[in-house]
Design a protein around this motif. Structure first.
Motif, PDB file in Angstrom:
ATOM      1  N   GLY A   1     -21.931  26.387  -2.005  1.00 18.17           N
ATOM      2  CA  GLY A   1     -22.215  27.622  -1.288  1.00 18.17           C
ATOM      3  C   GLY A   1     -22.668  28.800  -2.116  1.00 18.17           C
TER       4      GLY A   1
ATOM      5  N   ARG B   1     -26.518  26.805  -3.311  1.00 20.23           N
ATOM      6  CA  ARG B   1     -27.110  27.170  -2.024  1.00 20.23           C
ATOM      7  C   ARG B   1     -28.434  27.900  -2.224  1.00 20.23           C
ATOM      8  NH1 ARG B   1     -24.633  30.926   2.931  1.00 20.23           N
ATOM      9  NH2 ARG B   1     -26.527  30.807   4.209  1.00 20.23           N
TER      10      ARG B   1
ATOM     11  N   GLU C   1     -20.324  32.614  -3.121  1.00 15.60           N
ATOM     12  CA  GLU C   1     -20.142  31.916  -1.842  1.00 15.60           C
ATOM     13  C   GLU C   1     -19.405  32.804  -0.848  1.00 15.60           C
ATOM     14  OE1 GLU C   1     -18.468  27.661  -0.037  1.00 15.60           O
ATOM     15  OE2 GLU C   1     -18.270  28.104  -2.179  1.00 15.60           O
TER      16      GLU C   1
END
Length: 546
Positions: A56, A60, A331
């Protein structure tokens, strides 16, 4: 009948053309642009620690966005102040004027700080050391241009533990810039340049005890035996904290804080980034960023990576743990953006303000050329040479930031010509050990260098603020302590920085094409359809835009 059918068909076509034109958009307008600068982040931290990152944070951005793998600073010096200014103005110190963190001002005859401003006062602290504003930055930022484009309706908020990391990115028109006052205070503050009182959400955060909660043990996030992307935990190349005999995990920050400037120990640990993320999340909520269709700007700089790097070095387990924890902090921020602003409704870029060199004493231990430059001894040699050569005292006014400043008052009263002093001194300096190159003011002002270190120096040379000679040290040779890492040169270890984009208006992909820090602001300006910052010299990275 045929004519009538033709006429009807023609009118329908015109109608469709009109409809398609009204639906065509010539720019992308995310509700919020988030600019992230990770202080002292080398590009290879992405690749070294990639397998340990979660899905994340950094991953990401890479998987959902665009990764510029060959991104560089295109000027010298690579310091925090110039780095943050260059990212957001889209130009180099040659134009925006932030030539270092501190520099010698030949007009006031004193050293000045890039964000200091005696005309303002701190808000949230009584310290006289926190009088800050962006007034020394001569050009606009992309956030400034967004404010102007939206008739000041689009907000800009800047956040960083370091004052310069909050102030310079947010620009001249920001609604607020907040930085962390450590020592015995442990509070987020601002200055009267922005407002006369802290907003309620900042007061509430300061009163929450969040900063104090990080006076706890800093141990590795995972089993230290799995930290194979860094050197031994115990070695002779790291600084550490006062009060602890070895620079080894774990660190009891509560126990060590009194010997390490109180809250400043949080700034110089991985938890400083967590505190920054906490505060950024509250800013998103407290300032209602990204709640309407008028684009807002949030600039966030994670400063603690730089403090940890300077203290423990590029190859330390402390750096590895700091980046694994930063990944989790990113994240957290992205999840809040997904919820509060909406997935696909915001745009993020992430880069650094400079890289860092491997600790030279470590490099020497593995037979790589490296070293330490004795600045004090060098200054003495220069002063002795000039006095003996020209039989006059006081021709040299200052030596700092790898530059020599002449004393023009003394020059004008003597028979010494500026060119003669330049030429004689540059030749002398070039004979010194660990000096790689020397350039004079006449060379940097009178020539047009297009490649190599000379071109980088020229882009970092401000005619009004810079000195009369500029020196380049040998590779991996620094003016610093024998422990920890530093930065400032035009070598690849200092210039190669990450550049990631993701979110609304951004393509998925990657490139090894060379890009520059100064390309970020023009690219975001093109995305938003706004005027470029008024000194911008970078290019639009059109291949990353949808």
């Amino acid at each position: 009948m045929i004519k009538r059918i033709f006429l009807i068909t023609f009118l329908v076509m015109l109608s469709n053309i009109g409809t398609s034109q009204t639906k065509t958009k010539i720019n992308t307008s995310p509700k919020l642009v988030v600019g992230i600068v990770v202080d002292q982040m080398r590009y290879d931290y992405l690749t070294r620690f990639y397998d340990r990152f979660g899905e994340g944070g950094f991953k990401r951005m890479i998987n959902e966005g665009y990764n510029c793998k060959n991104n560089h600073f295109n000027y010298v010096p690579t310091y925090t102040g110039p780095g943050h200014a260059s990212v957001y103005t889209g130009t180099t110190p040659e134009n925006h004027g932030v030539i270092s963190n501190y520099w010698y001002d030949k007009f006031s005859k004193k050293t000045v700080y890039c964000a200091s401003d005696p005309s303002v006062k701190a808000v949230g602290s009584d310290s006289e050391l926190e009088r800050m504003s962006p007034h020394r930055m001569k050009t606009t930022s992309v956030a400034d241009q967004n404010r102007l484009h939206t008739q000041l309706r689009g907000k800009t908020i800047g956040i960083a533990i370091k004052d310069r990391g909050a102030i310079l990115p947010a620009g001249h028109t920001a609604n607020g810039a907040y930085w962390f006052r450590g020592k015995d205070e442990g509070k987020w503050i601002t200055s009267t340049y922005y407002r006369n009182e802290l907003p309620d959400w900042v007061k509430k955060f300061n009163a929450s005890g969040k900063a104090t909660s990080y006076f706890k043990e800093w141990n590795t996030l995972h089993d230290i035996s799995t930290y194979t992307e860094s050197g031994a935990d115990k070695n002779q190349f790291e600084g550490g904290y006062k009060g602890k005999e070895t620079a080894t995990f774990p660190y009891d920050l509560a126990k060590l804080k009194d010997q390490n400037e109180g809250f400043d120990i949080i700034k110089s640990s991985a938890y400083g980034n967590s505190l920054t993320a906490d505060f950024a999340i509250e800013a998103i909520k407290g300032e209602n960023l990204g709640v309407d269709d008028i684009t807002d700007f949030l600039t966030v700089s994670f400063s603690s990576t730089d403090y940890v790097g300077h203290n423990f070095g590029v190859n330390s387990k402390e750096i590895e743990d700091t980046y694994l924890r930063l990944d989790q902090d990113l994240e957290r921020v992205f999840k809040v953006l997904d919820t509060k602003v909406g997935k696909g409704q915001y745009t993020v870029f992430l880069t650094a303000d400079h890289g860092a060199v491997q600790v030279p004493s470590y490099l020497k231990s593995v037979k790589i050329p490296a070293g330490y430059f004795d600045t004090d001894a060098f200054k003495t040699k220069v002063e002795v040479f000039v006095k003996e050569k020209f039989k006059i005292d006081g021709l040299i006014e200052n030596i700092s930031n790898n530059q020599v400043f002449f004393n023009y008052d003394t020059l004008n009263k003597s028979n010494v010509k500026h060119e003669d002093l330049q030429n004689a001194l540059s030749h002398f300096i070039l004979q010194e050990n660990q000096i790689d190159k020397v350039y004079t003011r006449n060379q940097l002002v009178g020539s047009n260098y297009t490649e190599g270190i000379a071109a980088l120096l020229q882009k970092g040379f401000n005619q009004r603020r810079s000195g009369d000679l500029v020196m380049v040290l040998d590779p991996a040779t620094i003016m610093y302590s024998r422990t920890g890492s530093t930065h400032g040169s035009g070598r690849n270890y200092d210039t190669h920085a990450p550049l990631l984009f993701f979110g609304q208006g951004i393509q998925k992909g990657s490139t090894t094409k060379e890009t520059h820090i100064t390309d970020i602001a023009p690219t975001i300006s093109a995305l938003l359809g706004i005027t470029f910052p008024n000194g911008a010299t970078g290019d639009v990275l059109s291949f990353i835009l949808e």
